[in-house]
Design a protein around this motif. Sequence first.
Motif, PDB file in Angstrom:
ATOM      1  N   GLY A  11       0.766  -1.235   0.000  1.00  0.00           N
ATOM      2  CA  GLY A  11       0.000   0.000   0.000  1.00  0.00           C
ATOM      3  C   GLY A  11       0.798   1.286   0.000  1.00  0.00           C
ATOM      4  N   TYR A  12       2.130   1.204   0.004  1.00  0.00           N
ATOM      5  CA  TYR A  12       2.965   2.409  -0.047  1.00  0.00           C
ATOM      6  C   TYR A  12       4.381   2.013  -0.436  1.00  0.00           C
ATOM      7  CZ  TYR A  12       5.121   1.179   4.445  1.00  0.00           C
ATOM      8  OH  TYR A  12       5.806   0.546   5.452  1.00  0.00           O
ATOM      9  N   LEU A  13       5.242   3.006  -0.701  1.00  0.00           N
ATOM     10  CA  LEU A  13       6.637   2.745  -1.032  1.00  0.00           C
ATOM     11  C   LEU A  13       7.442   2.748   0.255  1.00  0.00           C
ATOM     12  CD1 LEU A  13       8.891   2.306  -3.079  1.00  0.00           C
ATOM     13  CD2 LEU A  13       9.079   4.783  -3.294  1.00  0.00           C
ATOM     14  N   ASP A  14       7.795   1.580   0.732  1.00  0.00           N
ATOM     15  CA  ASP A  14       8.580   1.442   1.943  1.00  0.00           C
ATOM     16  C   ASP A  14       9.998   1.935   1.677  1.00  0.00           C
ATOM     17  OD1 ASP A  14       9.109   0.596   4.585  1.00  0.00           O
ATOM     18  OD2 ASP A  14       9.954  -1.285   3.833  1.00  0.00           O
ATOM     19  N   SER A  15      10.570   2.667   2.636  1.00  0.00           N
ATOM     20  CA  SER A  15      11.908   3.240   2.439  1.00  0.00           C
ATOM     21  C   SER A  15      12.971   2.146   2.316  1.00  0.00           C
ATOM     22  CB  SER A  15      12.247   4.205   3.567  1.00  0.00           C
ATOM     23  OG  SER A  15      12.229   3.532   4.804  1.00  0.00           O
ATOM     24  N   GLU A  44       0.251   7.118   5.308  1.00  0.00           N
ATOM     25  CA  GLU A  44      -0.559   7.519   4.141  1.00  0.00           C
ATOM     26  C   GLU A  44      -0.941   6.302   3.292  1.00  0.00           C
ATOM     27  OE1 GLU A  44       2.122  10.084   2.093  1.00  0.00           O
ATOM     28  OE2 GLU A  44       1.608  11.823   3.298  1.00  0.00           O
ATOM     29  N   ARG A  45      -0.749   5.124   3.818  1.00  0.00           N
ATOM     30  CA  ARG A  45      -0.919   3.862   3.104  1.00  0.00           C
ATOM     31  C   ARG A  45      -2.264   3.789   2.364  1.00  0.00           C
ATOM     32  NH1 ARG A  45       0.342  -1.170   6.654  1.00  0.00           N
ATOM     33  NH2 ARG A  45       2.315  -1.156   5.541  1.00  0.00           N
ATOM     34  N   ALA A  46      -2.198   3.342   1.116  1.00  0.00           N
ATOM     35  CA  ALA A  46      -3.411   3.141   0.310  1.00  0.00           C
ATOM     36  C   ALA A  46      -4.061   1.831   0.741  1.00  0.00           C
ATOM     37  CB  ALA A  46      -3.054   3.100  -1.169  1.00  0.00           C
TER      38      ALA A  46
END
Length: 135
Positions: free
Chosen positions: A49-53, A85-87
């Motif tokens: 759900g998001y771009l993990d660092s 901010e996870r989708a």
Amino acid sequence: MVKAKVFIICLTVLILVFSAIGAYHMYAMERAIARSIYADLLDDMQDIGYLDSALAEYYMQEMADLGWDVTGDVFAGTSPRTENERARKERQDTVTLVLRVQPTTVAQWLHRFVEGEVKFTFAGSRPSEYFDPGW
């Protein structure tokens, strides 16, 4: 004397043709590698759900190992980029990935000839597959 000139011209043409074929093959392989990195990263983003660092760092290291310039933000335009901010799937959110990398010099020349720009650019969105367990 004439045979020597013809031989040198033919040898030069053969070397140029094989060099061009090799350079184009290298360009096509680099573009395919960049496309596969983009597809893998977008699949991972869709799952979480998001771009993990840590995920971004891993792929940036992989691209740096290939000799590509990744000094800038190669994921500029990507969203969401943080866990808060996870989708989420239940809200029908989407994840967007933009990947922009500068390949090796020969690939840059050929890409400028083919596409008109130096950097490989891939962009796309998919619906998030992350389902919040607390929902």
